[in-house]
Design a protein around this motif. Structure first.
Motif, PDB file in Angstrom:
ATOM      1  N   PRO A 126     -18.905  -3.783  45.747  1.00 29.83           N
ATOM      2  CA  PRO A 126     -18.283  -2.676  46.384  1.00 29.83           C
ATOM      3  C   PRO A 126     -18.636  -2.614  48.017  1.00 29.83           C
ATOM      4  O   PRO A 126     -17.577  -2.553  48.765  1.00 29.83           O
ATOM      5  N   GLU A 127     -19.869  -3.217  48.348  1.00 32.79           N
ATOM      6  CA  GLU A 127     -19.996  -3.391  49.683  1.00 32.79           C
ATOM      7  C   GLU A 127     -19.413  -4.338  50.352  1.00 32.79           C
ATOM      8  O   GLU A 127     -18.803  -4.159  51.644  1.00 32.79           O
ATOM      9  N   THR A 128     -18.954  -5.513  50.011  1.00 33.94           N
ATOM     10  CA  THR A 128     -18.275  -6.702  50.345  1.00 33.94           C
ATOM     11  C   THR A 128     -16.761  -6.387  50.106  1.00 33.94           C
ATOM     12  O   THR A 128     -15.888  -7.134  50.706  1.00 33.94           O
ATOM     13  N   ARG A 129     -16.479  -5.700  49.029  1.00 32.40           N
ATOM     14  CA  ARG A 129     -15.158  -5.820  48.384  1.00 32.40           C
ATOM     15  C   ARG A 129     -14.627  -6.673  47.746  1.00 32.40           C
ATOM     16  O   ARG A 129     -13.452  -7.310  48.017  1.00 32.40           O
ATOM     17  N   ARG A 130     -15.738  -7.880  47.383  1.00 32.60           N
ATOM     18  CA  ARG A 130     -15.300  -8.948  47.045  1.00 32.60           C
ATOM     19  C   ARG A 130     -15.010  -8.967  45.461  1.00 32.60           C
ATOM     20  O   ARG A 130     -15.962  -8.243  44.649  1.00 32.60           O
ATOM     21  N   LEU A 131     -13.962  -9.431  44.937  1.00 30.60           N
ATOM     22  CA  LEU A 131     -13.669  -9.785  43.618  1.00 30.60           C
ATOM     23  C   LEU A 131     -13.582 -11.221  43.123  1.00 30.60           C
ATOM     24  O   LEU A 131     -12.889 -11.803  43.458  1.00 30.60           O
ATOM     25  N   SER A 132     -14.450 -11.279  42.051  1.00 33.03           N
ATOM     26  CA  SER A 132     -14.495 -12.732  41.537  1.00 33.03           C
ATOM     27  C   SER A 132     -13.896 -12.468  40.105  1.00 33.03           C
ATOM     28  O   SER A 132     -14.453 -11.818  39.258  1.00 33.03           O
ATOM     29  N   ILE A 133     -13.133 -13.355  39.941  1.00 35.13           N
ATOM     30  CA  ILE A 133     -12.309 -13.552  38.670  1.00 35.13           C
ATOM     31  C   ILE A 133     -12.521 -14.726  37.910  1.00 35.13           C
ATOM     32  O   ILE A 133     -12.197 -15.772  38.537  1.00 35.13           O
TER      33      ILE A 133
ATOM     34  N   GLY B 120     -11.539 -22.394  33.375  1.00 34.71           N
ATOM     35  CA  GLY B 120     -12.792 -22.691  33.969  1.00 34.71           C
ATOM     36  C   GLY B 120     -12.811 -22.540  35.577  1.00 34.71           C
ATOM     37  O   GLY B 120     -14.009 -22.515  36.295  1.00 34.71           O
ATOM     38  N   THR B 121     -12.019 -21.792  36.252  1.00 37.28           N
ATOM     39  CA  THR B 121     -12.039 -21.565  37.617  1.00 37.28           C
ATOM     40  C   THR B 121     -12.477 -20.201  38.008  1.00 37.28           C
ATOM     41  O   THR B 121     -12.052 -19.411  37.166  1.00 37.28           O
ATOM     42  N   ILE B 122     -13.116 -19.878  38.920  1.00 35.70           N
ATOM     43  CA  ILE B 122     -13.428 -18.527  39.369  1.00 35.70           C
ATOM     44  C   ILE B 122     -12.841 -18.604  40.836  1.00 35.70           C
ATOM     45  O   ILE B 122     -12.973 -19.328  41.604  1.00 35.70           O
ATOM     46  N   SER B 123     -11.775 -17.496  40.865  1.00 40.14           N
ATOM     47  CA  SER B 123     -11.166 -17.123  41.958  1.00 40.14           C
ATOM     48  C   SER B 123     -11.768 -15.838  42.715  1.00 40.14           C
ATOM     49  O   SER B 123     -11.978 -14.855  42.124  1.00 40.14           O
ATOM     50  N   GLU B 124     -11.903 -16.133  43.933  1.00 38.43           N
ATOM     51  CA  GLU B 124     -12.465 -15.076  44.797  1.00 38.43           C
ATOM     52  C   GLU B 124     -11.693 -14.297  45.864  1.00 38.43           C
ATOM     53  O   GLU B 124     -11.007 -15.119  46.536  1.00 38.43           O
ATOM     54  N   PHE B 125     -11.697 -12.961  45.705  1.00 45.23           N
ATOM     55  CA  PHE B 125     -10.615 -12.415  46.727  1.00 45.23           C
ATOM     56  C   PHE B 125     -11.350 -11.492  47.238  1.00 45.23           C
ATOM     57  O   PHE B 125     -12.504 -10.943  47.091  1.00 45.23           O
ATOM     58  N   ILE B 126     -10.889 -11.173  48.632  1.00 41.51           N
ATOM     59  CA  ILE B 126     -11.488  -9.956  49.370  1.00 41.51           C
ATOM     60  C   ILE B 126     -10.364  -8.704  49.237  1.00 41.51           C
ATOM     61  O   ILE B 126      -9.202  -8.917  49.561  1.00 41.51           O
TER      62      ILE B 126
ATOM     63  N   LYS C 108      -4.143  -4.613  49.013  1.00 48.20           N
ATOM     64  CA  LYS C 108      -3.969  -5.988  49.407  1.00 48.20           C
ATOM     65  C   LYS C 108      -5.206  -6.713  48.920  1.00 48.20           C
ATOM     66  O   LYS C 108      -6.208  -6.459  49.374  1.00 48.20           O
ATOM     67  N   MET C 109      -4.982  -7.835  48.370  1.00 48.24           N
ATOM     68  CA  MET C 109      -6.218  -8.684  47.963  1.00 48.24           C
ATOM     69  C   MET C 109      -5.817 -10.065  48.409  1.00 48.24           C
ATOM     70  O   MET C 109      -4.673 -10.618  48.144  1.00 48.24           O
ATOM     71  N   THR C 110      -6.736 -10.598  49.029  1.00 47.03           N
ATOM     72  CA  THR C 110      -6.599 -12.021  49.688  1.00 47.03           C
ATOM     73  C   THR C 110      -7.581 -13.016  49.265  1.00 47.03           C
ATOM     74  O   THR C 110      -8.789 -12.737  49.016  1.00 47.03           O
ATOM     75  N   LEU C 111      -6.780 -14.161  48.797  1.00 44.30           N
ATOM     76  CA  LEU C 111      -7.468 -15.200  48.111  1.00 44.30           C
ATOM     77  C   LEU C 111      -8.601 -16.016  49.190  1.00 44.30           C
ATOM     78  O   LEU C 111      -8.107 -16.415  50.250  1.00 44.30           O
ATOM     79  N   VAL C 112      -9.968 -15.912  48.756  1.00 43.00           N
ATOM     80  CA  VAL C 112     -10.916 -16.637  49.988  1.00 43.00           C
ATOM     81  C   VAL C 112     -11.107 -17.894  49.428  1.00 43.00           C
ATOM     82  O   VAL C 112     -10.822 -18.849  50.210  1.00 43.00           O
ATOM     83  N   LYS C 113     -11.259 -18.192  48.329  1.00 47.33           N
ATOM     84  CA  LYS C 113     -11.847 -19.576  47.824  1.00 47.33           C
ATOM     85  C   LYS C 113     -11.853 -19.570  46.113  1.00 47.33           C
ATOM     86  O   LYS C 113     -11.830 -18.513  45.639  1.00 47.33           O
TER      87      LYS C 113
END
Length: 266
Positions: free
Chosen positions: A33-40, A45-51, A58-63
């Motif tokens: 919640p502090e960074t609003r970082r969503l890791s899926i 086998g991939t982990i996609s990270e969104f803010i 809106k969710m933006t793909l970071v890496k």
């Protein structure tokens, strides 16, 4: 293959604010919640990270991290260390730097892991696997060392819960039991909790009331008061006769012949 974010409206109902399609089926997620970082975690086998945006529209793909060779089972984001911890069906535990995206290290477990907890203060990670054991690792920046393994379940570990204040680890299993491991006491004390008739699926600990909440595949939710004094779980001993009444077990022909009694105990 979709991720949805639901916002509670003034009417009290939840409405989807984000509908995002993923390239592979989603298997797990972690939200900070502090960074609003969503890791899926995904099946490939991939982990996609969104803010997520401040208004959660809106969710933006970071890496993306290529963390595992098969399905990602559990994800933990540790803000204090800027680490992303994960376990997968490929029997590997890995951790990545969330700033650079680089893989920092990994450890191969005996079986596929489906329980993951981390202690920020000591940098200890707890990994529960399908073989029924809990592995404790000490993490450094780019290396890890095995501390010990706990073996108490007869079925696979299905859930882990860590209490950093009392320094107690709870593990739930498909053998229907929960074990409380007193790590802070440094004596290896283990207490077994029996209250489910099917595998334990989830564990959560309420610090303010010192209560453990568990839910199982039997449809039951159990609330355990952890202030109650309980006896330590006794170890199983190999024996040819009952420890209470000294009656022979059915395979102990010698004692049955000597005592002229037929043992039917299993």
């Amino acid at each position: 293959r979709t991720v949805r974010v639901w916002l509670k409206r003034e009417s009290g109902q939840y409405w989807p604010s984000i509908y995002h399609a993923m390239p592979s089926p989603c298997s797990c997620m972690s939200f900070n919640p502090e960074t609003r970082r969503l890791s899926i975690g995904l099946d490939n086998g991939t982990i996609s990270e969104f803010i997520l945006s401040e208004d959660y529209n809106k969710m933006t793909l970071v890496k993306s991290y290529q963390a595992h060779q098969s399905r990602v089972m559990m994800i933990l984001f540790v803000l204090e260390m800027e680490w992303v911890l994960s376990t997968g069906q490929d029997k590997h535990f890995t951790w990545h730097c969330s700033e650079s995206g680089q893989r920092l290290g990994g450890y191969r477990t005996n079986a596929g892991a489906c329980g993951l907890q981390f202690d920020v203060e000591t940098r200890h990670v707890f990994v529960g696997d399908h073989s029924g054991q809990v592995t404790i690792l000490k993490l450094e920046q780019e290396s890890c060392s095995l501390v010990t393994t706990f073996k108490g379940h007869t079925g696979g570990v299905t859930a882990l819960c860590w209490d950093p204040i009392q320094r107690v680890l709870f593990s739930g299993s498909s053998d229907h039991s929960i074990i409380m491991w007193d790590i802070g006491g440094r004596k290896g004390t283990a207490i077994e909790l029996q209250g489910h008739n099917d595998k334990v699926q989830s564990l959560s600990y309420a610090h303010h009331t010192r209560q453990l909440i568990s839910c199982g595949a039997d449809g039951g939710i159990v609330v355990w008061n952890m202030d109650v004094e309980r006896q330590e779980t006794p170890e199983w001993l190999d024996s040819d006769s009952c420890q209470k009444c000294d009656q022979p077990f059915f395979w102990n022909f010698k004692q049955m012949w000597d005592s002229k009694k037929i043992g039917l105990r299993q």
